[in-house]
Motif scaffolding. Structure first.
Motif, short mmCIF file in Angstrom:
data_model
loop_
_atom_site.label_atom_id
_atom_site.label_comp_id
_atom_site.label_asym_id
_atom_site.label_seq_id
_atom_site.Cartn_x
_atom_site.Cartn_y
_atom_site.Cartn_z
N ALA A 1 47.75 69.85 9.83
CA ALA A 1 47.99 68.78 8.96
C ALA A 1 49.39 68.63 9.12
O ALA A 1 49.86 67.36 9.19
CB ALA A 1 47.27 69.37 7.58
N GLU A 2 50.18 69.70 9.23
CA GLU A 2 51.67 69.24 9.25
C GLU A 2 52.22 68.53 10.62
O GLU A 2 52.83 67.68 10.71
CB GLU A 2 52.40 70.56 9.32
N ASN A 3 51.42 69.07 11.84
CA ASN A 3 51.68 68.46 13.10
C ASN A 3 51.21 67.03 12.88
O ASN A 3 52.03 66.05 13.71
CB ASN A 3 51.07 69.05 14.02
N LEU A 4 50.29 66.64 12.02
CA LEU A 4 49.84 65.11 12.08
C LEU A 4 50.82 64.04 11.17
O LEU A 4 50.59 63.14 11.43
CB LEU A 4 48.54 65.06 11.52
N ILE A 5 51.65 64.79 10.56
CA ILE A 5 52.40 64.05 9.66
C ILE A 5 53.86 64.16 9.76
O ILE A 5 54.80 63.74 8.95
CB ILE A 5 52.05 64.27 8.06
N THR A 6 54.45 65.21 10.53
CA THR A 6 55.74 65.60 10.90
C THR A 6 56.46 65.37 12.12
O THR A 6 55.35 65.75 13.04
CB THR A 6 55.98 67.08 10.26
N PRO A 7 57.21 64.65 12.45
CA PRO A 7 57.99 64.06 11.32
C PRO A 7 57.65 62.69 10.70
O PRO A 7 58.26 62.17 9.93
CB PRO A 7 59.74 63.65 12.14
N THR A 8 56.94 62.14 11.38
CA THR A 8 56.43 60.70 11.22
C THR A 8 54.71 60.85 11.15
O THR A 8 53.96 62.05 11.36
CB THR A 8 56.75 59.57 12.11
N LEU A 9 53.87 59.91 10.70
CA LEU A 9 52.60 59.84 10.65
C LEU A 9 51.87 59.35 12.26
O LEU A 9 50.79 59.02 12.12
CB LEU A 9 51.96 58.78 9.71
N GLU A 10 52.81 59.39 13.23
CA GLU A 10 52.51 58.62 14.66
C GLU A 10 51.24 59.57 14.98
O GLU A 10 50.20 58.81 15.23
CB GLU A 10 53.64 58.80 15.60
N LYS A 11 51.14 60.96 14.99
CA LYS A 11 50.14 61.76 15.42
C LYS A 11 48.92 61.59 14.54
O LYS A 11 47.64 61.68 15.25
CB LYS A 11 50.59 62.93 15.59
N GLY A 12 49.13 61.52 13.29
CA GLY A 12 47.91 61.38 12.31
C GLY A 12 47.31 59.98 12.61
O GLY A 12 46.07 60.11 12.47
#
Length: 860
Positions: free
Chosen positions: A720-731
């Motif tokens: 979940a952190e990877n999806l929103i950090t540092p931006t929502l790009e991955k999410g």
């Protein structure tokens, strides 16, 4: 009635040297710390019992002169100082399991939601197993140092208190909980006023204050609607009773715990990275998390769902469809017609999140919502995982049952809560001191072998004697309260034999648990209980749901049997089963009996509690016992047979016969036979030690919470952190991928499958070549797998294994050739197929509902 114009809080006045008694009393760590319990008992032993083991009430009731005298009592003050020092060391400890393994968190980032929490009999906020498990979960989370908070409701009346009528029929009482004299505090805002949250009800807002119970290092936040901001009586009464009221009451309670719970955490400045939904009651929290995420980040609902679902963990506790929480669509419309607009989705889209077709009509099921909105889901025992995958297979069409993405984490118990002080002192003498810190270490429990048989047996016998003394006293009181004849009350002083084989049965009196099965052949039972040399005796306890007439009849039949001359001294039913009664039972019985209809027991934890106290289990192979049983550690009833509903009468007859056979030929002879000159049942003690050594490291909540943390909390948090950090790009990329896959899936197919051979020798390679079409999906956006296994008599693959296939050729126009190999190590007919699944690095599972394509499944 006269209403007050003001309210005043009256608090205990403690001498300054004893002021920290208040701090100790308001942290329920005392409920699993025997030295602290002994300190409060030392204040006033009688008051400790009269208060229901409630130190907060004690401090408000104790004579001031007694407190003043204790200040001058050097022995008491030394004990007090020792307890305070131990408490301070516990609360300040940095070297916890969580910190060592996962690093120290500065703020809580895990939230555990449950409809009930059983922490202590002094706080009646639970009904049974689910609540006690939730309480034990928080206690182990505290011991292990997890950065976790609990969330639930605070019930003014809790669950009912049971008493029996003159003919033994269960009656219910709902006494008011006096929170001013319980270990509960009110959370306040920056102005010192009660912290208030609200959720929308039809035509109005429902308000709740946030209360707190401190569970060691873990804060438990409970929402209370009985507050002046609610002008309607029905709103103030919403949190009166646990599992009370009609469907409208239930949906509002669950709306409050789910949506209101998330809002309460926000008001407290807590933003959980992972939310654990313990049973479906709190599943509405997933919608509120999505709504808040939408508002904070400017995304739509589906993006919010795809980004947040990995951080929702759902635990299923119900093994039978009838026990699920479902609501009619009219009731959903009444409460959520505006909410779906806040989510920016249509009403039909909203209903699709929880829609289930039952009995010819559609309903909204909270477990369906939780499964659709959670990244990981699990049952509460290995067998229950199997049952759950079968139960929910309809949500994952064409996915083999064994691959349905529902895992299993077997329940456990909080050892320090349920272990007797006597047995704990014995462990202190002979086990590695680490037994109090790391209950999962099998090497620690191997030291049970060092305990002399004489000491282990005498410790256990002492606890049996205390159980019988407790049973006699409690039976005397309940008979007197019931208005029983004088001779019957007097005979309560003589029930049970401190030296006889004692079997316990205590649980919720649902009919599938078959509490009366041991009474199915009265001739055989009477021979067992009235054997002058080898008597057997039974202690029963448990509550039936207020609307379960059949369960109440079970209780009445047992109570009336206990009145007969043949059973009067060998059978007791204890009223008002709670955590206090449970402790005496699990710490004192020789055998814990459990005979549900397999596989309807999700887990069961009461039998786990006897392990640590030297008791042995005698059970149907269901729930946790299915994976725990070996002949060295206890006894099984039956051999994992399962029956249809039409065969239940045959099942009862077969399994009751098995129950009597094991009692007559195995349990009774082992307990009484082959005693040595010192009257020790060496064979029985051998089994006690084997049970502790094999089962104690496994069936505790320290292992359970560590498993949740390592397998679910941490992977979910990190993803979940990877999806929103540092931006929502991955999410957003993950959500965009899932939309693309759903949009293109009708264009995905396996067009042709060819095998290199129709007959292949053992140890030789079989090559499989598949022609597939992927539409606008690329080969790296899917996984193509060979699926092979033995064939059933119906020509279906069973026990299949999947093997990855690699891209061999691009044919253009979205068509590709994939190739894979396998080697068979045994002979026999094998089936081969090919399937296509989604693939993305951020998916927790490839099995998304409706997204699987098999060879031969191309007509879409």
């Amino acid at each position: 009635m006269v209403k007050p114009i003001a309210t005043v809080s009256v608090v205990p006045k403690l001498p300054e040297p004893l002021e920290r008694l208040r701090e100790l009393a308001y942290n329920v760590r005392w409920s699993w710390h025997h030295d602290t319990i002994n300190l409060f008992r030392r204040l006033d032993r009688d008051l400790w019992e009269e208060s229901g083991h409630n130190p907060v009430m004690m401090l408000g009731s104790i004579d001031q002169r007694r407190l003043d005298a204790l200040v001058s009592d050097s022995a008491f003050m030394s004990h007090f100082k020792r307890v305070c020092n131990d408490f301070d060391a516990y609360m300040a400890a940095d070297d916890t399991w969580y910190n060592r393994k996962h690093g120290k968190a500065t703020t809580p980032n895990l939230a555990y939601f449950s409809m009930e929490f059983g922490l202590t009999e002094a706080l009646q906020n639970y009904s049974g197993g689910l609540g006690v498990l939730s309480g034990d979960h928080l206690k182990s989370a505290s011991d292990l140092g997890l950065p976790l908070v609990g969330v639930g409701l605070l019930y003014q009346e809790g669950y009912f208190r049971q008493y029996l009528s003159a003919d033994g029929f269960q009656q219910e009482l709902y006494p008011m909980n006096d929170f001013a004299n319980m270990p509960v505090t009110t959370v306040t805002d920056t102005d010192g006023d009660p912290l208030v949250i609200s959720v929308a009800l039809p035509g109005r807002d429902l308000y709740a204050h946030v209360r707190k119970v401190q569970v060691g290092r873990i804060p438990l936040y409970l929402l209370d609607s009985n507050v002046p901001e609610n002008t309607r009586e029905e709103d103030r009464n919403l949190t009166d009773r646990l599992y009370g009221g009609d469907k409208r009451t239930r949906i509002r309670q669950e709306l409050l715990v789910g949506i209101g719970g998330i809002r309460a955490l926000n008001a407290l400045g807590i933003r959980p990275q992972v939310c654990h939904i313990n049973e479906g009651h709190s599943a509405f929290l997933t919608l509120e998390r999505a709504r808040q995420f939408m508002n904070a980040h400017g995304v739509d609902f589906w993006e919010a769902r795809d980004i947040l679902s990995p951080s929702n963990v759902f635990t299923i506790h119900t093994p039978v469809p009838a026990g699920l929480e479902r609501f009619g669509l009219d009731l959903m419309a009444e409460h959520f017609r505006d909410y779906n607009q806040q989510l920016g989705i249509s009403w039909d889209e909203f209903l699709s999140l929880g829609r289930e077709h039952v009995g010819g009509s559609d309903v909204f099921a909270l477990p369906v919502l939780a499964l659709n909105m959670s990244g990981t889901s699990n049952g509460v025992a290995k067998l229950h995982g199997v049952v759950s995958r079968k139960m929910w297979q309809w949500m994952y069409p064409n996915v083999p049952e064994s691959e349905i993405p529902i895992d299993a984490v077997t329940n456990g118990i909080h050892t320090q809560t349920w272990l007797s002080a006597d047995m704990g002192e014995l462990f202190d003498r002979y086990l590695n001191p680490r037994w109090r810190l790391d209950e999962t270490d099998s090497a620690v429990w191997a030291d049970v072998e060092h305990i002399p048989d004489t000491e282990l047996w005498r410790t256990h016998v002492r606890r049996r004697e205390r159980l019988i003394a407790f049973t006699r006293e409690r039976l005397h009181k309940q008979l007197a309260r019931r208005g029983a004849p004088h001779h019957e009350i007097e005979e309560a002083e003589q029930v049970l034999d401190p030296d006889a084989l004692t079997i316990g049965f205590a649980r919720r009196f649902a009919t599938y648990k078959r509490a009366t099965m041991v009474f199915s052949d009265m001739d055989r039972l009477l021979r067992l209980v009235n054997d002058p040399d080898r008597p057997v005796q039974f202690v029963f306890a448990g509550k039936a749901h207020p609307h379960d007439t059949a369960g109440k009849e079970f209780i009445r039949s047992i109570v009336n049997l206990a009145r007969t001359p043949e059973l009067r001294h060998r059978l007791v039913f204890l009223e008002d089963y709670d955590m206090n009664v449970a402790r005496y039972l699990v710490q004192g019985v020789d055998v814990w009996m459990n005979n549900p209809r397999r596989p309807k027991e999700a887990s069961g934890t009461s039998g786990m509690k006897v392990i640590y106290n030297g008791g042995l289990n005698f059970s149907i192979l269901d729930g946790w016992w299915d994976e725990a049983y070996t002949p060295e550690v206890g006894w099984a009833i039956g051999s994992r047979e399962e029956y249809s509903e039409t065969e239940e009468r045959d099942q009862d007859q077969i399994e009751s016969e098995a129950l009597y056979n094991v009692l007559e030929h195995d349990i009774v002879p082992l307990f009484y036979g082959d005693r040595t000159r010192d009257n020790l049942p060496r064979g029985w003690i051998r089994m006690m030690k084997d049970s502790m050594k094999q089962l104690a490291p496994v069936f505790n909540t320290h292992r359970m919470v560590q498993e949740y943390t390592d397998r679910m909390y941490i992977p979910s948090r990190d993803l979940a952190e990877n999806l929103i950090t540092p931006t929502l790009e991955k999410g957003r990329a993950l959500s965009s991928y899932q939309r693309k896959v759903r949009r293109e899936w009708n264009n995905v197919s396996v067009r042709d499958v060819q095998t290199s051979e129709s007959t292949v020798a053992v140890g030789s390679q079989l090559v499989v070549r598949a022609a597939v079409t992927l539409g606008h999906l690329t080969p790296d956006e899917v996984q193509v797998q060979m699926y092979t296994g033995r064939l059933t008599t119906r020509g279906e693959i069973t026990g299949g294994e999947c093997h990855p296939m690699r891209l061999a050729e691009s044919l253009g126009g979205g068509a590709y050739i994939f190739v894979g190999e396998t080697i068979y190590q045994t002979s026999g007919e094998r089936g081969v197929s090919v399937r296509i699944l989604p693939r993305h690095e951020s998916l927790l599972t490839a099995f998304l509902p409706g997204l699987i394509r098999w060879a031969g499944d191309n007509n879409r």
